[in-house]
Design a protein around this motif. Structure first.
Motif, PDB file in Angstrom:
ATOM      1  N   LEU A 268     -21.776  12.263  -5.290  1.00 12.68           N
ATOM      2  CA  LEU A 268     -21.147  12.821  -4.100  1.00 12.68           C
ATOM      3  C   LEU A 268     -21.022  14.322  -4.279  1.00 12.68           C
ATOM      4  N   MET A 269     -21.142  15.060  -3.174  1.00 15.35           N
ATOM      5  CA  MET A 269     -20.891  16.501  -3.182  1.00 15.35           C
ATOM      6  C   MET A 269     -20.356  16.918  -1.826  1.00 15.35           C
ATOM      7  N   PRO A 270     -19.130  17.452  -1.765  1.00 17.43           N
ATOM      8  CA  PRO A 270     -18.600  17.942  -0.492  1.00 17.43           C
ATOM      9  C   PRO A 270     -19.208  19.287  -0.147  1.00 17.43           C
ATOM     10  N   HIS A 271     -19.185  19.614   1.139  1.00 19.67           N
ATOM     11  CA  HIS A 271     -19.588  20.960   1.555  1.00 19.67           C
ATOM     12  C   HIS A 271     -18.567  21.504   2.537  1.00 19.67           C
ATOM     13  N   THR A 272     -17.849  22.530   2.102  1.00 22.69           N
ATOM     14  CA  THR A 272     -16.907  23.258   2.939  1.00 22.69           C
ATOM     15  C   THR A 272     -17.058  24.740   2.614  1.00 22.69           C
ATOM     16  N   ARG A 274     -14.559  28.686   2.478  1.00 23.21           N
ATOM     17  CA  ARG A 274     -13.442  29.224   1.699  1.00 23.21           C
ATOM     18  C   ARG A 274     -12.067  28.828   2.204  1.00 23.21           C
ATOM     19  N   TYR A 275     -11.961  28.282   3.411  1.00 26.23           N
ATOM     20  CA  TYR A 275     -10.652  27.884   3.919  1.00 26.23           C
ATOM     21  C   TYR A 275     -10.274  26.459   3.516  1.00 26.23           C
ATOM     22  N   ALA A 276     -11.143  25.773   2.800  1.00 26.98           N
ATOM     23  CA  ALA A 276     -10.861  24.397   2.389  1.00 26.98           C
ATOM     24  C   ALA A 276      -9.731  24.374   1.364  1.00 26.98           C
ATOM     25  N   ASP A 277      -8.784  23.463   1.582  1.00 31.43           N
ATOM     26  CA  ASP A 277      -7.638  23.312   0.701  1.00 31.43           C
ATOM     27  C   ASP A 277      -7.693  22.004  -0.073  1.00 31.43           C
ATOM     28  N   ALA A 278      -8.438  21.021   0.445  1.00 30.82           N
ATOM     29  CA  ALA A 278      -8.597  19.730  -0.226  1.00 30.82           C
ATOM     30  C   ALA A 278      -9.751  18.980   0.414  1.00 30.82           C
ATOM     31  N   PHE A 279     -10.333  18.060  -0.350  1.00 28.78           N
ATOM     32  CA  PHE A 279     -11.431  17.217   0.144  1.00 28.78           C
ATOM     33  C   PHE A 279     -11.312  15.870  -0.553  1.00 28.78           C
ATOM     34  N   ASP A 280     -11.055  14.805   0.208  1.00 33.41           N
ATOM     35  CA  ASP A 280     -10.856  13.476  -0.359  1.00 33.41           C
ATOM     36  C   ASP A 280     -11.845  12.484   0.243  1.00 33.41           C
ATOM     37  N   VAL A 281     -12.261  11.535  -0.581  1.00 34.20           N
ATOM     38  CA  VAL A 281     -13.187  10.490  -0.148  1.00 34.20           C
ATOM     39  C   VAL A 281     -12.635   9.135  -0.582  1.00 34.20           C
ATOM     40  N   VAL A 293     -12.132   7.591  -4.323  1.00 31.24           N
ATOM     41  CA  VAL A 293     -13.249   7.799  -5.251  1.00 31.24           C
ATOM     42  C   VAL A 293     -13.535   9.265  -5.513  1.00 31.24           C
ATOM     43  N   TYR A 294     -12.913  10.158  -4.746  1.00 33.48           N
ATOM     44  CA  TYR A 294     -13.140  11.594  -4.958  1.00 33.48           C
ATOM     45  C   TYR A 294     -11.915  12.364  -4.479  1.00 33.48           C
ATOM     46  N   GLU A 295     -11.464  13.305  -5.313  1.00 34.32           N
ATOM     47  CA  GLU A 295     -10.383  14.205  -4.926  1.00 34.32           C
ATOM     48  C   GLU A 295     -10.790  15.622  -5.305  1.00 34.32           C
ATOM     49  N   GLY A 296     -10.989  16.450  -4.307  1.00 33.43           N
ATOM     50  CA  GLY A 296     -11.355  17.834  -4.546  1.00 33.43           C
ATOM     51  C   GLY A 296     -10.237  18.757  -4.123  1.00 33.43           C
ATOM     52  N   GLY A 297     -10.026  19.794  -4.891  1.00 30.36           N
ATOM     53  CA  GLY A 297      -8.968  20.746  -4.584  1.00 30.36           C
ATOM     54  C   GLY A 297      -9.447  21.871  -3.696  1.00 30.36           C
ATOM     55  N   ALA A 298      -8.757  22.997  -3.790  1.00 38.23           N
ATOM     56  CA  ALA A 298      -9.074  24.153  -2.959  1.00 38.23           C
ATOM     57  C   ALA A 298     -10.438  24.726  -3.334  1.00 38.23           C
ATOM     58  N   PHE A 299     -11.027  25.451  -2.397  1.00 35.74           N
ATOM     59  CA  PHE A 299     -12.338  26.069  -2.596  1.00 35.74           C
ATOM     60  C   PHE A 299     -12.343  26.954  -3.842  1.00 35.74           C
ATOM     61  N   ASP A 300     -13.401  26.836  -4.639  1.00 37.27           N
ATOM     62  CA  ASP A 300     -13.605  27.721  -5.785  1.00 37.27           C
ATOM     63  C   ASP A 300     -15.102  27.908  -5.967  1.00 37.27           C
ATOM     64  N   TYR A 322     -13.820  10.195   4.703  1.00 36.73           N
ATOM     65  CA  TYR A 322     -13.602  11.460   4.000  1.00 36.73           C
ATOM     66  C   TYR A 322     -12.817  12.414   4.891  1.00 36.73           C
ATOM     67  N   ALA A 323     -12.090  13.329   4.250  1.00 35.16           N
ATOM     68  CA  ALA A 323     -11.201  14.237   4.970  1.00 35.16           C
ATOM     69  C   ALA A 323     -11.238  15.611   4.334  1.00 35.16           C
ATOM     70  N   CYS A 324     -11.381  16.641   5.166  1.00 33.58           N
ATOM     71  CA  CYS A 324     -11.340  18.038   4.743  1.00 33.58           C
ATOM     72  C   CYS A 324     -10.036  18.647   5.262  1.00 33.58           C
ATOM     73  N   ARG A 325      -9.210  19.161   4.361  1.00 34.54           N
ATOM     74  CA  ARG A 325      -8.000  19.852   4.802  1.00 34.54           C
ATOM     75  C   ARG A 325      -8.248  21.356   4.750  1.00 34.54           C
ATOM     76  N   PHE A 326      -8.093  21.988   5.911  1.00 33.91           N
ATOM     77  CA  PHE A 326      -8.327  23.422   6.026  1.00 33.91           C
ATOM     78  C   PHE A 326      -7.006  24.150   6.226  1.00 33.91           C
ATOM     79  N   ARG A 327      -6.843  25.234   5.490  1.00 38.67           N
ATOM     80  CA  ARG A 327      -5.693  26.120   5.667  1.00 38.67           C
ATOM     81  C   ARG A 327      -6.230  27.422   6.266  1.00 38.67           C
ATOM     82  N   ASN A 328      -6.051  27.573   7.571  1.00 38.23           N
ATOM     83  CA  ASN A 328      -6.602  28.724   8.274  1.00 38.23           C
ATOM     84  C   ASN A 328      -5.652  29.909   8.133  1.00 38.23           C
ATOM     85  N   THR A 329      -5.964  30.787   7.206  1.00 41.41           N
ATOM     86  CA  THR A 329      -5.136  31.970   6.988  1.00 41.41           C
ATOM     87  C   THR A 329      -5.593  33.152   7.834  1.00 41.41           C
TER      88      THR A 329
END
Length: 377
Positions: A268-272, A274-281, A293-300, A322-329
């Motif tokens: 698996l590979m998420p694609h987001t 720089r505003y991504a705060d989390a990515f879960d599957v 099965v997958y927990e991704g943190g903030a963009f790096d 799957y869910a992408c959490r975005f923090r729009n700053t």
């Protein structure tokens, strides 16, 4: 083209390494490895010797010799190791990018002559400035003929442009804004098979986030193994939410749940962006059970590729959520797209190819449309 021969150390995903150790613990509990059995960091023991995973099937003597296809000026910033002894390398023309400049374009290559056509590992080498790229291979367009390498005919880098007549090969998809190198190595015996009569193309998205001009350099290695070594043939899959809106200064979750056709997920590979705060599957079972099965943190700037050993088994009727959490700053709406916007996509490889799928939610909140690409094979 000659390059300095510098040895690179394979960089695995920390999540993958942790999962691998968890899986090995029951078998290894109470067993102390002897010093001569231990391998260096980043290596694995394969058939009695320590090797980098991407090189596990590399022959002692080179079998593919004229296997580098390069365009443009010679690279000066990337110091590449020798090309795969079984496999090939492609190199894109270097590109000068102004401070803050963004560019999206297509690059194409012909396949070099190679002995084996089953890819078990792939690696990208990139300087700062590569936002992402998706390397595919498709049949030569009969209306246009071969691409004007390294240029592209219209639609050459569109992975869906030849459906349903031809399903494209996906050779590599890189994590967002990765710098240095990123490697995808499948478990032993697994790989996808190329059709060398096709031609390679990639949609390259460059973004110079620095305040200084920079030259972006980009190259890929593909490691092949004999067909006799392959126990499972892999195929790519993709899920995407194609339209959403996150208001300024808001935090919002975007995602979808797509039905599958069974099969086994290997990576698996998420694609987001720089505003991504989390990515879960999650795998959602037909009987109502769920498993994260997958927990991704903030963009790096690190690799986000996860490889599963053993593969994640899907039953008929199971779904992927799957869910992408975005923090729009920012002070503007975030929508799906390039530039200072976002994407919410999930890539991966699975087997058997007959279970290959593509899932698309046309807008956040709308049902996912699952397409059984494997049925077209």
């Amino acid at each position: 083209m000659q390059h300095p021969q510098t040895r690179y150390v394979l960089r695995d995903s920390p999540r993958s390494t942790g999962l691998l150790w968890i899986l090995l613990l029951p078998a290894c509990a109470g067993v102390e490895p002897s010093p001569r059995d231990a391998c260096a960091p980043g290596e694995e023991r394969f058939r009695g010797r320590c090797v980098q995973p991407a090189a596990r099937y590399e022959p002692e003597e080179r079998v593919d010799r004229d296997n580098v296809v390069a365009f443009g000026a010679e690279l000066t910033r990337l110091a590449l190791p020798e090309p795969p002894r079984s496999g090939f390398r492609i190199i894109a023309p270097p590109r000068l990018m102004a401070p803050g400049e963004e560019a999206t374009f297509c690059v194409s290559w012909p396949f070099p002559a190679i002995e084996s056509t089953t890819v078990h590992a792939a690696r990208v080498y990139a300087t700062a400035g590569l936002h992402h790229s998706n390397v595919i291979a498709k049949p030569v367009n009969p209306s246009f003929g071969p691409n004007p390498y390294p240029g592209c005919h219209p639609g050459a880098d569109d992975p869906f442009g030849t459906l349903p007549a031809a399903i494209p090969d996906v050779l590599f998809a890189s994590s967002t804004q990765v710098v240095g190198e990123e490697t995808l190595v499948f478990p032993e015996g697994m790989g996808f098979t190329l059709e060398p009569s096709r031609e390679i193309a990639t949609s390259v998205h460059l973004l110079n986030t620095s305040p200084e001009p920079t030259v972006v350099e980009l190259a890929y290695d593909f490691f092949t193994m004999p067909l006799s070594e392959r126990t499972e043939e892999l195929a790519p899959f993709v899920l995407s939410v194609n339209d959403f809106l996150v208001p300024p200064r808001a935090t919002q979750t975007v995602g979808t749940t797509c039905s599958t056709f069974g099969g086994n997920i290997v990576s698996l590979m998420p694609h987001t962006h720089r505003y991504a705060d989390a990515f879960d599957v999650d795998v959602v079972r037909a009987d109502g059970g769920e498993a994260r099965v997958y927990e991704g943190g903030a963009f790096d700037l690190e690799s986000d590729i996860e490889v599963y050993r053993p593969a994640l088994a899907l039953g008929e009727g199971d779904s992927l959520r799957y869910a992408c959490r975005f923090r729009n700053t920012s002070d503007h709406d975030l929508t799906f797209g390039l530039g200072d916007n976002e994407m919410c996509m999930l890539f991966g490889y699975m087997y058997p190819p007959e279970k290959q799928l593509a899932g698309i939610s046309l807008r956040d909140g709308e049902p996912c449309i699952s397409l059984g690409l494997g049925a077209l094979r």
